[in-house]
Write an enzyme that holds these catalytic residues in place. Structure first.
Site, PDB file in Angstrom:
ATOM      1  N   HIS A   1       0.234  -1.357   0.087  1.00  0.00           N
ATOM      2  CA  HIS A   1       0.089  -0.048   0.041  1.00  0.00           C
ATOM      3  C   HIS A   1       0.975   1.327   0.383  1.00  0.00           C
ATOM      4  O   HIS A   1       2.051   1.292  -0.178  1.00  0.00           O
ATOM      5  CB  HIS A   1      -1.116  -0.200   1.640  1.00  0.00           C
ATOM      6  CG  HIS A   1      -1.818  -1.029   0.773  1.00  0.00           C
ATOM      7  ND1 HIS A   1      -2.426  -1.848   0.620  1.00  0.00           N
ATOM      8  CD2 HIS A   1      -1.085  -2.406   1.814  1.00  0.00           C
ATOM      9  CE1 HIS A   1      -3.172  -2.679   0.446  1.00  0.00           C
ATOM     10  NE2 HIS A   1      -2.084  -3.313   1.826  1.00  0.00           N
TER      11      HIS A   1
ATOM     12  N   GLU B   1      -2.328   0.352   8.061  1.00  0.00           N
ATOM     13  CA  GLU B   1      -1.450  -0.540   7.210  1.00  0.00           C
ATOM     14  C   GLU B   1       0.115  -0.069   6.253  1.00  0.00           C
ATOM     15  O   GLU B   1       0.898  -0.937   7.158  1.00  0.00           O
ATOM     16  CB  GLU B   1      -2.209  -1.553   6.443  1.00  0.00           C
ATOM     17  CG  GLU B   1      -1.354  -2.702   5.970  1.00  0.00           C
ATOM     18  CD  GLU B   1      -2.097  -3.730   4.686  1.00  0.00           C
ATOM     19  OE1 GLU B   1      -3.404  -3.413   4.547  1.00  0.00           O
ATOM     20  OE2 GLU B   1      -1.668  -4.274   4.285  1.00  0.00           O
TER      21      GLU B   1
ATOM     22  N   HIS C   1       2.892  -7.081   4.243  1.00  0.00           N
ATOM     23  CA  HIS C   1       1.325  -6.499   4.192  1.00  0.00           C
ATOM     24  C   HIS C   1       1.151  -6.495   6.161  1.00  0.00           C
ATOM     25  O   HIS C   1       1.622  -7.479   6.842  1.00  0.00           O
ATOM     26  CB  HIS C   1       0.550  -7.398   3.908  1.00  0.00           C
ATOM     27  CG  HIS C   1       0.640  -6.607   2.206  1.00  0.00           C
ATOM     28  ND1 HIS C   1      -0.114  -5.781   1.624  1.00  0.00           N
ATOM     29  CD2 HIS C   1       1.737  -7.154   1.203  1.00  0.00           C
ATOM     30  CE1 HIS C   1       0.194  -5.776   0.333  1.00  0.00           C
ATOM     31  NE2 HIS C   1       1.535  -6.430   0.696  1.00  0.00           N
TER      32      HIS C   1
ATOM     33  N   GLU D   1       2.072 -11.592   5.973  1.00  0.00           N
ATOM     34  CA  GLU D   1       0.557 -10.879   6.433  1.00  0.00           C
ATOM     35  C   GLU D   1       0.867 -10.696   8.356  1.00  0.00           C
ATOM     36  O   GLU D   1       0.806 -11.731   8.743  1.00  0.00           O
ATOM     37  CB  GLU D   1      -0.723 -11.370   6.327  1.00  0.00           C
ATOM     38  CG  GLU D   1      -1.476 -11.182   4.832  1.00  0.00           C
ATOM     39  CD  GLU D   1      -2.121  -9.780   4.852  1.00  0.00           C
ATOM     40  OE1 GLU D   1      -1.977  -9.008   5.454  1.00  0.00           O
ATOM     41  OE2 GLU D   1      -2.434  -9.857   3.646  1.00  0.00           O
TER      42      GLU D   1
HETATM   43 ZN   LIG Z   1      -2.279  -5.038   2.569  1.00  0.00          ZN
END
Ligand SMILES: [Zn+2]
Length: 209
Positions: free
Chosen positions: A39, A53, A107, A173
């Site tokens: 992002h 995030e 992420h 993640e």
């Molecule tokens: Zn993400």
């Protein structure tokens, strides 16, 4: 000699010629690590509990880069080093054009779960599986120097950055912003540093640096 004999000799010669390559190091003298903080810019990613995030992924990625560069004998390129917008296509095109040895995308999760999970593209070979395993295990052990963290496992998914990269690629993640216990860990500087150190250790293990 007959055609068959000639074919056999050529195959033997090819085998001898191929052997030194098989025995040589799998990677260039200075491996090229592409780190992709998820992002950024107009795309904040997930947000909850006062966390966003894109800021977390950048913090982890920058420290991962620094840990790797401190080891030496490695080149690092990032898809972004500040809060700017990068399309998914830009990221994979950039990594492919640079000729990255490996690609690691960072992420933070959302959706109500808890813990750490990571991804590779479905059907990838042993090299990508080893990268995945090395990064997954070291990130988890890094996080667990700070607190108990649930291992959600090594998974596969048809994500753009895993599919369109021309080198072994993995996506992590790192806990859930929308789970209070996870968010409380993600707010801690020592947890971010431990997570980054885990990424660097897993990458270094894979590359043998
Ligand atoms: Zn993400």
């Amino acid at each position: 000699m007959t055609f068959i004999q000639r074919r056999t000799l050529l195959a033997a010669a090819a085998g001898v010629a191929a052997a030194p390559f098989a025995a040589s190091p799998a990677f260039a003298a200075v491996p090229k690590v592409y780190i992709d903080p998820g992002h950024g810019g107009t795309d904040p990613g997930a947000s909850a509990n006062g966390l966003t995030e894109k800021h977390l992924t950048l913090a982890i990625a920058l420290q991962t880069r620094d840990f790797l560069l401190a080891r030496g004998n490695v080149a690092v390129r990032m898809s972004r080093t500040s809060d700017i917008t990068r399309s998914l296509t830009w990221r994979t095109d950039d990594a492919n054009a640079w000729g990255a040895t490996i690609f690691v995308s960072i992420h933070i999760n959302a959706g109500g779960g808890t813990g750490f999970e990571s991804y590779r593209y479905p059907g990838t070979g042993a090299t990508t599986q080893r990268l995945h395993s090395n990064v997954h295990s070291r990130v988890l052990s890094g996080m667990r120097t700070i607190a108990a963290v649930t291992d959600r496992g090594q998974k596969t998914a048809n994500f753009h950055v895993l599919r369109e990269t021309a080198m072994p690629a993995v996506l992590t993640e790192n806990l859930f912003v929308d789970r209070v216990a996870d968010a409380n860990l993600l707010k801690r500087a020592d947890f971010i540093t431990a997570t980054a150190r885990g990424h660097a250790n897993g990458i270094a293990l894979f590359l043998g640096i």
